[in-house]
Design a protein around this motif. Structure first.
Motif, PDB file in Angstrom:
ATOM      1  N   GLY A   1       0.796  -1.212   0.000  1.00 59.54           N
ATOM      2  CA  GLY A   1       0.000   0.000   0.000  1.00 59.54           C
ATOM      3  C   GLY A   1       0.830   1.264   0.000  1.00 59.54           C
ATOM      4  N   ARG A   2       2.132   1.139   0.256  1.00 58.15           N
ATOM      5  CA  ARG A   2       3.005   2.312   0.300  1.00 58.15           C
ATOM      6  C   ARG A   2       3.674   2.520  -1.058  1.00 58.15           C
ATOM      7  N   ILE A   3       3.780   3.783  -1.488  1.00 60.52           N
ATOM      8  CA  ILE A   3       4.371   4.123  -2.786  1.00 60.52           C
ATOM      9  C   ILE A   3       5.747   4.739  -2.575  1.00 60.52           C
ATOM     10  N   VAL A   4       6.721   4.216  -3.307  1.00 60.89           N
ATOM     11  CA  VAL A   4       8.081   4.737  -3.252  1.00 60.89           C
ATOM     12  C   VAL A   4       8.456   5.261  -4.633  1.00 60.89           C
ATOM     13  N   LEU A   5       8.947   6.509  -4.690  1.00 59.95           N
ATOM     14  CA  LEU A   5       9.403   7.102  -5.943  1.00 59.95           C
ATOM     15  C   LEU A   5      10.923   7.043  -5.995  1.00 59.95           C
ATOM     16  N   ALA A   6      11.432   6.300  -6.973  1.00 68.58           N
ATOM     17  CA  ALA A   6      12.881   6.131  -7.110  1.00 68.58           C
ATOM     18  C   ALA A   6      13.370   6.963  -8.294  1.00 68.58           C
ATOM     19  N   PRO A   7      14.198   7.984  -8.034  1.00 70.61           N
ATOM     20  CA  PRO A   7      14.740   8.774  -9.154  1.00 70.61           C
ATOM     21  C   PRO A   7      15.765   7.953  -9.935  1.00 70.61           C
ATOM     22  N   LEU A   8      15.688   8.032 -11.261  1.00 69.80           N
ATOM     23  CA  LEU A   8      16.641   7.332 -12.118  1.00 69.80           C
ATOM     24  C   LEU A   8      17.716   8.314 -12.567  1.00 69.80           C
ATOM     25  N   ASP A   9      18.955   7.829 -12.675  1.00 72.45           N
ATOM     26  CA  ASP A   9      20.001   8.724 -13.166  1.00 72.45           C
ATOM     27  C   ASP A   9      19.710   9.059 -14.635  1.00 72.45           C
ATOM     28  N   PRO A  10      20.251  10.200 -15.135  1.00 75.71           N
ATOM     29  CA  PRO A  10      19.875  10.668 -16.479  1.00 75.71           C
ATOM     30  C   PRO A  10      20.016   9.623 -17.576  1.00 75.71           C
ATOM     31  N   GLU A  11      21.112   8.896 -17.602  1.00 73.96           N
ATOM     32  CA  GLU A  11      21.314   7.911 -18.661  1.00 73.96           C
ATOM     33  C   GLU A  11      20.331   6.752 -18.549  1.00 73.96           C
ATOM     34  N   GLU A  12      20.078   6.319 -17.323  1.00 73.63           N
ATOM     35  CA  GLU A  12      19.105   5.234 -17.128  1.00 73.63           C
ATOM     36  C   GLU A  12      17.708   5.705 -17.506  1.00 73.63           C
ATOM     37  N   GLY A  13      17.396   6.971 -17.184  1.00 69.66           N
ATOM     38  CA  GLY A  13      16.101   7.515 -17.545  1.00 69.66           C
ATOM     39  C   GLY A  13      15.903   7.568 -19.050  1.00 69.66           C
ATOM     40  N   LYS A  14      16.941   7.990 -19.781  1.00 69.86           N
ATOM     41  CA  LYS A  14      16.865   8.026 -21.242  1.00 69.86           C
ATOM     42  C   LYS A  14      16.642   6.628 -21.800  1.00 69.86           C
ATOM     43  N   ALA A  15      17.344   5.648 -21.225  1.00 67.98           N
ATOM     44  CA  ALA A  15      17.214   4.268 -21.698  1.00 67.98           C
ATOM     45  C   ALA A  15      15.797   3.741 -21.471  1.00 67.98           C
ATOM     46  N   ILE A  16      15.202   4.076 -20.327  1.00 71.57           N
ATOM     47  CA  ILE A  16      13.843   3.637 -20.029  1.00 71.57           C
ATOM     48  C   ILE A  16      12.853   4.267 -21.004  1.00 71.57           C
ATOM     49  N   VAL A  17      12.999   5.578 -21.228  1.00 72.59           N
ATOM     50  CA  VAL A  17      12.105   6.280 -22.149  1.00 72.59           C
ATOM     51  C   VAL A  17      12.200   5.672 -23.546  1.00 72.59           C
ATOM     52  N   ARG A  18      13.426   5.375 -23.973  1.00 76.43           N
ATOM     53  CA  ARG A  18      13.619   4.785 -25.294  1.00 76.43           C
ATOM     54  C   ARG A  18      13.025   3.387 -25.363  1.00 76.43           C
ATOM     55  N   ALA A  19      13.251   2.593 -24.334  1.00 78.11           N
ATOM     56  CA  ALA A  19      12.740   1.217 -24.326  1.00 78.11           C
ATOM     57  C   ALA A  19      11.213   1.184 -24.295  1.00 78.11           C
ATOM     58  N   GLU A  20      10.605   2.183 -23.659  1.00 81.09           N
ATOM     59  CA  GLU A  20       9.144   2.238 -23.566  1.00 81.09           C
ATOM     60  C   GLU A  20       8.503   2.869 -24.805  1.00 81.09           C
ATOM     61  N   GLY A  21       9.340   3.302 -25.759  1.00 82.64           N
ATOM     62  CA  GLY A  21       8.807   3.900 -26.985  1.00 82.64           C
ATOM     63  C   GLY A  21       8.217   5.276 -26.786  1.00 82.64           C
ATOM     64  N   MET A  22       8.797   6.061 -25.834  1.00 80.98           N
ATOM     65  CA  MET A  22       8.238   7.364 -25.503  1.00 80.98           C
ATOM     66  C   MET A  22       9.217   8.514 -25.746  1.00 80.98           C
ATOM     67  N   GLU A  23      10.158   8.332 -26.655  1.00 76.83           N
ATOM     68  CA  GLU A  23      11.043   9.433 -27.014  1.00 76.83           C
ATOM     69  C   GLU A  23      10.239  10.496 -27.762  1.00 76.83           C
ATOM     70  N   TRP A  24      10.524  11.762 -27.467  1.00 79.03           N
ATOM     71  CA  TRP A  24       9.849  12.840 -28.175  1.00 79.03           C
ATOM     72  C   TRP A  24      10.276  12.852 -29.628  1.00 79.03           C
ATOM     73  N   ARG A  25       9.326  12.989 -30.503  1.00 86.91           N
ATOM     74  CA  ARG A  25       9.588  12.944 -31.939  1.00 86.91           C
ATOM     75  C   ARG A  25      10.213  14.247 -32.422  1.00 86.91           C
ATOM     76  N   LEU A  26      11.216  14.142 -33.307  1.00 81.88           N
ATOM     77  CA  LEU A  26      11.812  15.305 -33.939  1.00 81.88           C
ATOM     78  C   LEU A  26      10.998  15.685 -35.171  1.00 81.88           C
ATOM     79  N   ARG A  27      10.583  16.937 -35.261  1.00 78.67           N
ATOM     80  CA  ARG A  27       9.780  17.387 -36.389  1.00 78.67           C
ATOM     81  C   ARG A  27      10.692  17.842 -37.535  1.00 78.67           C
TER      82      ARG A  27
END
Length: 562
Positions: free
Chosen positions: A487-513
């Motif tokens: 029932g308890r929620i923990v927010l774990a900050p990801l380091d910048p490189e790990e965060g980029k990797a997660i965003v890329r793996a999840e298919g959520m990179e911002w598109r370049l126009r």
């Protein structure tokens, strides 16, 4: 005591500007030869006739040795059409400007291009203007055999001939068919027919996709002489500012798309905004689509007109006409939905009326990943008002949402602009108003931001939150539930490189126009001069002119005499 040549080469590797490399090349003949490769391989950018003259002479001094290293060439010499009959042309009133606008380096460049066997990446802005000043460039460009990427802007008969007839195995083509504020309404399939078996990615601006005039009629089964033009290997298609939009034509010409981008559809004549629904009905009735398509993007009006009823993984929508969003989201049924707004309109009140947009998204239970990309300047609401609307959406979509991304920036993400960085038209982020700075500061808050925790509490399935705010470093948070205390929620900050990797793996990179092509600046007086600009390229007087170059000079003089 002279230094070992390897030391000079190591020093050259640390130099970045062409001027510095050129200066070192002048020190001796050996460095003159070795430095040419270092100077050419990153690519050559030319923005004036003076630099074009200097570059061409540099190449012609030892063409055989230097031309194998020319792989990328970017030409953006700002010119106006000479034979344009439009009013207000500078050529109608100032003969001196006509003289300044005449191209001195065009003939030299054509000699270089005839031997450019290694050239793979070619961009020419103001193409028609360049070719009308030196028509020998048309044949030189058509003769190129190894270009894989071709980007042409400013269209006309000469530019069309180059795009349609170039003897290279084009893989990626980007062609802007507008010029001098007119539209040529080009049939893109006919234009690119020669390259149908090699092209994989096509970007086209200002083409003709009017349904009734260009409606595709499938050939009969026994029609062996059919002239149907199909691009079987094109997997990415971007259509901007097309005249109307014909889904059947696109589906038959490009049958294997994985990514489709349609935006800024032009509705002229009887195809006015009032008849957009008629175009949509026509497209829906064709029942065409792509089984392989997994990424669809564009503005909400264009996607509505497209009428594509096909499930895709990711949908990107430019929110510029609220009220057209329902059908594109319902038709596409995406799992990943990214909403972009405010970069093409100054109507901030319309932009931030998310009460109409977010329920459309929340009503689609297929959406598991949602991204909100918004213009950050001159924001009306404060942080609490914005987050209240977003949290209401999170609550409505709580059962399915696993990833949320928020981006508040002053500029959209774009490919590199064609304008030079010191040009006043180069896109730069404006200074944020005080209210916007305060809002972004409140959103950034302390770590972790309180609203990130509220999102996690509202959506039990939420696993990642990605945040990118103007003036602050991007951050990514992982939502965790401890096994011993679910029932308890923990927010774990990801380091910048790990965060980029997660965003890329999840298919959520911002598109370049795709940025719009450069346009002639009517307000500036065109003055071109040779002094100071020639230093960009080495005037290597110590290097002898190659015999090939001399013989070409003599043969061309003989041709001129004939």
């Amino acid at each position: 005591m002279s230094l070992n040549i390897d030391i000079y080469l190591m020093l050259m590797d640390h130099l970045e500007s062409p001027s510095d490399i050129s200066a070192l090349m002048r020190s001796c003949k050996t460095l003159c030869a070795l430095g040419a490769k270092r100077l050419l391989l990153p690519g050559v950018t030319i923005r004036s006739d003076a630099v074009l003259v200097s570059f061409s002479r540099f190449m012609l001094r030892d063409l055989a040795a230097r031309i194998p290293h020319l792989r990328r060439l970017f030409l953006c010499i700002e010119l106006q059409i000479i034979d344009d009959d439009g009013s207000g042309s500078v050529y109608e009133c100032d003969p001196e400007i006509i003289e300044q606008e005449m191209l001195k380096g065009g003939r030299l460049l054509s000699r270089v291009l005839r031997r450019a066997t290694a050239l793979e990446h070619l961009t020419i802005h103001f193409c028609e203007e360049l070719l009308e000043r030196e028509e020998s460039l048309v044949d030189a460009l058509i003769a190129l055999r190894n270009v894989r990427y071709l980007h042409i802007s400013s269209y006309g008969l000469r530019a069309h001939e180059v795009v349609a007839e170039i003897n290279s195995p084009l893989v990626h083509v980007n062609v802007d068919c507008s010029a001098s504020n007119t539209h040529h309404d080009v049939d893109i399939a006919q234009t690119l027919a020669r390259h149908r078996n090699t092209l994989e990615k096509v970007t086209a601006w200002d083409i003709n996709l009017m349904a009734n005039d260009m409606m595709f009629v499938p050939p009969q089964a026994d029609d062996s002489d059919s002239d149907e033009i199909v691009f079987p290997h094109v997997h990415s298609l971007c259509i901007r500012s097309s005249l109307a939009l014909d889904l059947g034509y696109l589906a038959h010409s490009f049958p294997n798309l994985r990514s489709l981008d349609v935006a800024d559809v032009r509705l002229t004549g009887r195809y006015t905004l009032d008849h957009a629904s008629h175009l949509r009905d026509t497209n829906v009735a064709t029942a065409e689509g792509w089984r392989s398509l997994d990424h669809l993007c564009g503005d909400d009006l264009s996607l509505n007109i497209l009428g594509l009823k096909h499930s895709v993984k990711r949908l990107d929508v430019e929110l510029d006409n609220l009220g057209w969003l329902d059908d594109p989201v319902t038709d596409a049924r995406p799992t990943h939905f990214l909403l972009h707004g405010g970069f093409a309109t100054e109507n901030i009140e319309l932009l931030w009326d998310l009460e109409d947009a977010l329920p459309v998204v929340a009503a689609n239970s297929s959406i598991t990943h949602f991204g909100l990309d918004m213009y950050s300047n001159e924001l009306g609401p404060d942080a609490d008002d914005i987050m209240t609307q977003i949290l209401q959406f999170i609550v409505a979509a709580a059962s399915s949402l696993t990833f949320f991304a928020l981006r508040l920036r002053a500029l959209p993400l774009e490919e590199e602009s064609a304008y030079a960085r010191d040009d006043h038209r180069y896109p730069t982020a404006p200074t944020l108003p005080r209210a916007a700075r305060h809002m972004l500061r409140d959103l950034a808050g302390v770590e972790p931001p309180s609203w990130v925790r509220k999102m996690a509490e509202a959506a039990p399935a939420l696993r990642y939150v990605s945040v990118d705010l103007e003036g602050h470093a991007p951050s990514c948070w992982q939502v965790c539930a401890p096994e011993k205390d679910s029932g308890r929620i923990v927010l774990a900050p990801l380091d910048p490189e790990e965060g980029k990797a997660i965003v890329r793996a999840e298919g959520m990179e911002w598109r370049l126009r795709e940025p719009a092509a450069p346009r002639f600046d009517e307000e500036k007086l065109v003055v071109r001069g040779v002094p100071f600009e020639e230093d960009e390229w080495a005037w290597d007087e110590d290097c002898e002119v190659s015999e090939d170059s001399v013989s070409e000079d003599e043969s061309e003089r003989e041709d001129d005499l004939d």
